[in-house]
Motif scaffolding. Structure first.
Motif, PDB file in Angstrom:
ATOM      1  N   PHE A 236     -42.923  18.466  31.358  1.00 49.12           N
ATOM      2  CA  PHE A 236     -42.251  18.627  32.648  1.00 49.12           C
ATOM      3  C   PHE A 236     -41.187  19.715  32.624  1.00 49.12           C
ATOM      4  O   PHE A 236     -41.121  20.558  33.514  1.00 49.12           O
ATOM      5  N   CYS A 237     -40.326  19.692  31.624  1.00 46.78           N
ATOM      6  CA  CYS A 237     -39.158  20.575  31.611  1.00 46.78           C
ATOM      7  C   CYS A 237     -39.559  22.013  31.308  1.00 46.78           C
ATOM      8  O   CYS A 237     -40.457  22.273  30.500  1.00 46.78           O
ATOM      9  N   ARG A 238     -38.855  22.943  31.941  1.00 38.83           N
ATOM     10  CA  ARG A 238     -39.092  24.369  31.740  1.00 38.83           C
ATOM     11  C   ARG A 238     -37.778  25.047  31.368  1.00 38.83           C
ATOM     12  O   ARG A 238     -36.719  24.656  31.879  1.00 38.83           O
ATOM     13  N   PRO A 239     -37.824  26.068  30.508  1.00 41.82           N
ATOM     14  CA  PRO A 239     -36.603  26.843  30.289  1.00 41.82           C
ATOM     15  C   PRO A 239     -36.086  27.384  31.621  1.00 41.82           C
ATOM     16  O   PRO A 239     -36.849  27.916  32.426  1.00 41.82           O
ATOM     17  N   GLY A 240     -34.789  27.218  31.853  1.00 41.70           N
ATOM     18  CA  GLY A 240     -34.194  27.646  33.105  1.00 41.70           C
ATOM     19  C   GLY A 240     -33.984  26.529  34.095  1.00 41.70           C
ATOM     20  O   GLY A 240     -33.240  26.692  35.078  1.00 41.70           O
ATOM     21  N   ASP A 241     -34.617  25.363  33.889  1.00 44.08           N
ATOM     22  CA  ASP A 241     -34.351  24.224  34.771  1.00 44.08           C
ATOM     23  C   ASP A 241     -32.869  23.861  34.726  1.00 44.08           C
ATOM     24  O   ASP A 241     -32.241  23.873  33.662  1.00 44.08           O
ATOM     25  N   ILE A 242     -32.322  23.516  35.874  1.00 47.62           N
ATOM     26  CA  ILE A 242     -30.936  23.069  35.960  1.00 47.62           C
ATOM     27  C   ILE A 242     -30.953  21.567  36.222  1.00 47.62           C
ATOM     28  O   ILE A 242     -31.464  21.118  37.247  1.00 47.62           O
ATOM     29  N   VAL A 243     -30.444  20.796  35.277  1.00 46.84           N
ATOM     30  CA  VAL A 243     -30.569  19.341  35.287  1.00 46.84           C
ATOM     31  C   VAL A 243     -29.273  18.691  35.753  1.00 46.84           C
ATOM     32  O   VAL A 243     -28.185  19.053  35.289  1.00 46.84           O
ATOM     33  N   LYS A 244     -29.402  17.729  36.658  1.00 46.54           N
ATOM     34  CA  LYS A 244     -28.273  16.879  37.069  1.00 46.54           C
ATOM     35  C   LYS A 244     -28.606  15.450  36.675  1.00 46.54           C
ATOM     36  O   LYS A 244     -29.605  14.882  37.108  1.00 46.54           O
ATOM     37  N   PHE A 245     -27.776  14.863  35.802  1.00 41.92           N
ATOM     38  CA  PHE A 245     -27.943  13.460  35.428  1.00 41.92           C
ATOM     39  C   PHE A 245     -27.345  12.561  36.504  1.00 41.92           C
ATOM     40  O   PHE A 245     -26.242  12.816  36.987  1.00 41.92           O
ATOM     41  N   ALA A 246     -28.077  11.499  36.865  1.00 40.49           N
ATOM     42  CA  ALA A 246     -27.625  10.577  37.913  1.00 40.49           C
ATOM     43  C   ALA A 246     -27.557   9.168  37.344  1.00 40.49           C
ATOM     44  O   ALA A 246     -28.597   8.580  37.009  1.00 40.49           O
ATOM     45  N   PRO A 247     -26.352   8.604  37.186  1.00 40.06           N
ATOM     46  CA  PRO A 247     -26.245   7.241  36.647  1.00 40.06           C
ATOM     47  C   PRO A 247     -26.939   6.228  37.561  1.00 40.06           C
ATOM     48  O   PRO A 247     -26.847   6.306  38.789  1.00 40.06           O
ATOM     49  N   ILE A 248     -27.663   5.288  36.954  1.00 45.81           N
ATOM     50  CA  ILE A 248     -28.344   4.233  37.699  1.00 45.81           C
ATOM     51  C   ILE A 248     -28.045   2.884  37.062  1.00 45.81           C
ATOM     52  O   ILE A 248     -27.601   2.804  35.914  1.00 45.81           O
ATOM     53  N   THR A 249     -28.312   1.821  37.815  1.00 49.22           N
ATOM     54  CA  THR A 249     -28.127   0.455  37.327  1.00 49.22           C
ATOM     55  C   THR A 249     -29.394  -0.021  36.621  1.00 49.22           C
ATOM     56  O   THR A 249     -30.458   0.605  36.712  1.00 49.22           O
ATOM     57  N   ARG A 250     -29.297  -1.151  35.937  1.00 47.40           N
ATOM     58  CA  ARG A 250     -30.472  -1.729  35.279  1.00 47.40           C
ATOM     59  C   ARG A 250     -31.542  -2.076  36.315  1.00 47.40           C
ATOM     60  O   ARG A 250     -32.745  -1.879  36.080  1.00 47.40           O
ATOM     61  N   GLU A 251     -31.127  -2.583  37.474  1.00 45.32           N
ATOM     62  CA  GLU A 251     -32.096  -2.910  38.516  1.00 45.32           C
ATOM     63  C   GLU A 251     -32.833  -1.657  38.991  1.00 45.32           C
ATOM     64  O   GLU A 251     -34.062  -1.675  39.169  1.00 45.32           O
ATOM     65  N   GLN A 252     -32.103  -0.569  39.178  1.00 50.48           N
ATOM     66  CA  GLN A 252     -32.745   0.680  39.587  1.00 50.48           C
ATOM     67  C   GLN A 252     -33.670   1.192  38.492  1.00 50.48           C
ATOM     68  O   GLN A 252     -34.756   1.716  38.774  1.00 50.48           O
ATOM     69  N   TYR A 253     -33.242   1.058  37.255  1.00 52.35           N
ATOM     70  CA  TYR A 253     -34.090   1.469  36.126  1.00 52.35           C
ATOM     71  C   TYR A 253     -35.415   0.704  36.147  1.00 52.35           C
ATOM     72  O   TYR A 253     -36.498   1.315  36.034  1.00 52.35           O
ATOM     73  N   ASP A 254     -35.341  -0.607  36.301  1.00 52.17           N
ATOM     74  CA  ASP A 254     -36.555  -1.423  36.316  1.00 52.17           C
ATOM     75  C   ASP A 254     -37.463  -1.042  37.474  1.00 52.17           C
ATOM     76  O   ASP A 254     -38.701  -1.013  37.330  1.00 52.17           O
ATOM     77  N   ASP A 255     -36.883  -0.745  38.625  1.00 53.41           N
ATOM     78  CA  ASP A 255     -37.682  -0.329  39.784  1.00 53.41           C
ATOM     79  C   ASP A 255     -38.416   0.983  39.489  1.00 53.41           C
ATOM     80  O   ASP A 255     -39.594   1.146  39.833  1.00 53.41           O
ATOM     81  N   HIS A 256     -37.711   1.933  38.840  1.00 51.79           N
ATOM     82  CA  HIS A 256     -38.341   3.210  38.506  1.00 51.79           C
ATOM     83  C   HIS A 256     -39.469   3.023  37.483  1.00 51.79           C
ATOM     84  O   HIS A 256     -40.510   3.694  37.560  1.00 51.79           O
ATOM     85  N   VAL A 257     -39.269   2.129  36.516  1.00 62.95           N
ATOM     86  CA  VAL A 257     -40.310   1.857  35.529  1.00 62.95           C
ATOM     87  C   VAL A 257     -41.560   1.324  36.219  1.00 62.95           C
ATOM     88  O   VAL A 257     -42.697   1.708  35.877  1.00 62.95           O
ATOM     89  N   LYS A 258     -41.384   0.452  37.210  1.00 63.20           N
ATOM     90  CA  LYS A 258     -42.537  -0.068  37.963  1.00 63.20           C
ATOM     91  C   LYS A 258     -43.254   1.063  38.700  1.00 63.20           C
ATOM     92  O   LYS A 258     -44.488   1.084  38.782  1.00 63.20           O
ATOM     93  N   GLU A 259     -42.482   2.020  39.218  1.00 69.24           N
ATOM     94  CA  GLU A 259     -43.087   3.166  39.898  1.00 69.24           C
ATOM     95  C   GLU A 259     -43.872   4.027  38.906  1.00 69.24           C
ATOM     96  O   GLU A 259     -44.957   4.530  39.230  1.00 69.24           O
ATOM     97  N   VAL A 260     -43.315   4.198  37.707  1.00 68.05           N
ATOM     98  CA  VAL A 260     -44.034   4.958  36.676  1.00 68.05           C
ATOM     99  C   VAL A 260     -45.347   4.267  36.344  1.00 68.05           C
ATOM    100  O   VAL A 260     -46.414   4.902  36.256  1.00 68.05           O
ATOM    101  N   GLU A 261     -45.293   2.947  36.163  1.00 65.27           N
ATOM    102  CA  GLU A 261     -46.497   2.192  35.822  1.00 65.27           C
ATOM    103  C   GLU A 261     -47.529   2.248  36.939  1.00 65.27           C
ATOM    104  O   GLU A 261     -48.745   2.222  36.682  1.00 65.27           O
ATOM    105  N   ALA A 262     -47.070   2.324  38.188  1.00 68.89           N
ATOM    106  CA  ALA A 262     -47.979   2.403  39.331  1.00 68.89           C
ATOM    107  C   ALA A 262     -48.468   3.825  39.589  1.00 68.89           C
ATOM    108  O   ALA A 262     -49.329   4.043  40.443  1.00 68.89           O
ATOM    109  N   GLY A 263     -47.894   4.789  38.887  1.00 62.28           N
ATOM    110  CA  GLY A 263     -48.297   6.176  39.051  1.00 62.28           C
ATOM    111  C   GLY A 263     -47.734   6.841  40.280  1.00 62.28           C
ATOM    112  O   GLY A 263     -48.277   7.843  40.760  1.00 62.28           O
ATOM    113  N   THR A 264     -46.597   6.309  40.801  1.00 62.85           N
ATOM    114  CA  THR A 264     -46.008   6.864  42.022  1.00 62.85           C
ATOM    115  C   THR A 264     -44.653   7.519  41.802  1.00 62.85           C
ATOM    116  O   THR A 264     -44.111   8.134  42.721  1.00 62.85           O
TER     117      THR A 264
END
Length: 297
Positions: A236-264
Motif C-alpha cells: 500500500f505505502c509509497r515513497p512520498g506518502d504523507i501519513v496522519k496517525f489517528a488515535p482510535i478506541t478498542r471498539e473502533q479497532y474491532d469495527d475496522h477489523v470486521k471491515e477488513v475481514e468482510a473485505g470492505t
C-alpha cells in the motif's frame, strides 16, 4: 542547505546497479531531492532502466548493461541531479493517508513485556519510556505529539511493504527514541513503531528493534491483493506518502477489523501536491492546510 552538504557520490553495484548517495545524514530536504531526481528519471526513463528505488538520502537504479551503457547512464543521472538542484521548485504529486492507531493495545503491550530484558527501561512500557526521554508529561501528551503532525514516507523496504516515516516538524521538535538494546524476535503485524528519528509500520509479524506504541487495523501489505486498497499492487505505502496517525478506541479497532475481514475496509486517502519550499517557509501553517485535505468530502 541541510541534506546537501556534500556532492552526490555514485557507486557501482555489480554489473546492473548504480547507487547514488545524496547526503550522509537523513533530512526532509535530502529525501525530497531523492524523490525529485527519481521522479524525473521515471518520466524520462531511458531504455534499459529496470528499477528505480528512492531511499532516505539516496537512491538506487537497476539497469540492463546490454541495453544501456553504464557511463551513459551515469552522465544522465548527473545531468538530472544538476537540473533538480536543491529541489526547491519541485512539486511532488502524492497522497495524504490517514492511518488509525490503537495506542497501548494489548498485543504490542504483551509483546514488549516479554522483552524487557532487551530494553533501556525494563520498568516502563515503550510509550512511557518514549514520553519521558522526549520531555513530555506522560503517555497522553506523547500520543498527542505523535498523532498531531504528519509524517513523510521517506522509503519503503527492509521487509515487504514497511514504510519508514520522517516527522514533518522542525528537527528540534521531532520525537527521537532509540531502538531496543537488542532486537526482539517477535513484533505483531501492523505495529506502529519508532527507532531514532523514524516512525514505521511493521507490515508483517517478525523480528524488530523499534519501540512499539500501538497497532493499526489497516493492512498495508496484501500479497493476495484481495482487499480493495490493493488492486494495483500488493504494497500500500509509497515513497512520498504523507501519513496522519489517528488515535482510535478498542471498539473502533474491532469495527475496522470486521471491515477488513468482510473485505470492505478502505484506508482514507486524498491526492495532494507537496512542495518543499512552501513547507519550509512555515511548516505549522503548511501542515494545518495539508491535514484539512483529509477532512474534505
Amino acid at each position: 542547505m541541510t541534506g546537501q552538504d556534500t556532492a552526490a557520490r555514485y557507486s557501482w553495484g555489480g554489473d546492473e546497479h548504480i547507487f547514488v548517495e545524496l547526503a550522509e545524514s537523513m533530512s526532509l530536504q535530502a529525501n525530497f531531492r531523492a524523490m525529485a531526481i527519481t521522479t524525473l528519471l521515471k518520466q524520462e526513463r531511458p531504455d534499459g532502466i529496470l528499477e528505480i528505488c528512492p531511499a532516505n538520502a539516496s537512491y538506487q537504479v537497476r539497469y540492463d548493461p546490454d541495453v544501456l551503457e553504464p557511463r551513459t547512464l551515469l552522465a544522465q543521472l548527473q545531468d538530472i541531479e544538476k537540473r533538480v538542484g536543491d529541489a526547491s521548485d519541485f512539486q511532488l504529486s502524492t497522497r495524504v493517508v490517514e492511518i488509525p492507531v490503537l495506542y497501548q493495545d494489548p498485543w504490542t503491550t504483551e509483546t514488549l513485556m516479554r522483552f524487557r530484558d532487551r530494553h533501556q527501561d525494563p520498568d516502563a512500557t515503550d510509550i512511557e519510556y518514549a514520553a519521558r526521554i522526549n520531555g513530555l508529561s506522560g503517555v497522553d501528551e506523547f500520543i498527542e505529539t505523535h498523532s498531531s503532525s504528519p509524517w513523510f514516507t521517506s522509503m519503503v523496504g527492509f521487509v515487504a511493504g514497511l514504510p519508514f516515516m520522517f516527522q514533518m516538524v522542525p528537527r528540534e521538535r521531532q520525537l527521537v527514541v532509540p531502538k531496543y538494546l537488542r532486537p526482539r524476535t517477535d513484533t505483531p503485524k501492523q505495529t506502529v513503531g519508532h527507532g531514532g528519528c523514524f516512525g514505521c509500520i511493521y507490515s508483517v509479524r517478525g523480528a524488530g528493534g523499534y519501540q512499539m506504541f500501538g497497532v493499526t487495523p489497516a493492512p498495508i501489505y496484501d500479497p493476495s491483493q484481495e482487499l480493495p486498497d490493493f488492486g494495483d499492487f500488493m504494497v500500500f505505502c509509497r515513497p512520498g506518502d504523507i501519513v496522519k496517525f489517528a488515535p482510535i478506541t478498542r471498539e473502533q479497532y474491532d469495527d475496522h477489523v470486521k471491515e477488513v475481514e468482510a473485505g470492505t475496509f478502505r484506508i482514507r486517502t486524498r491526492e495532494v501536491d507537496f512542495g518543499l519550499k512552501s513547507y519550509l517557509d512555515d511548516s505549522d501553517a503548511f501542515n494545518a492546510r495539508l491535514l484539512e485535505v483529509l477532512r474534505a468530502d
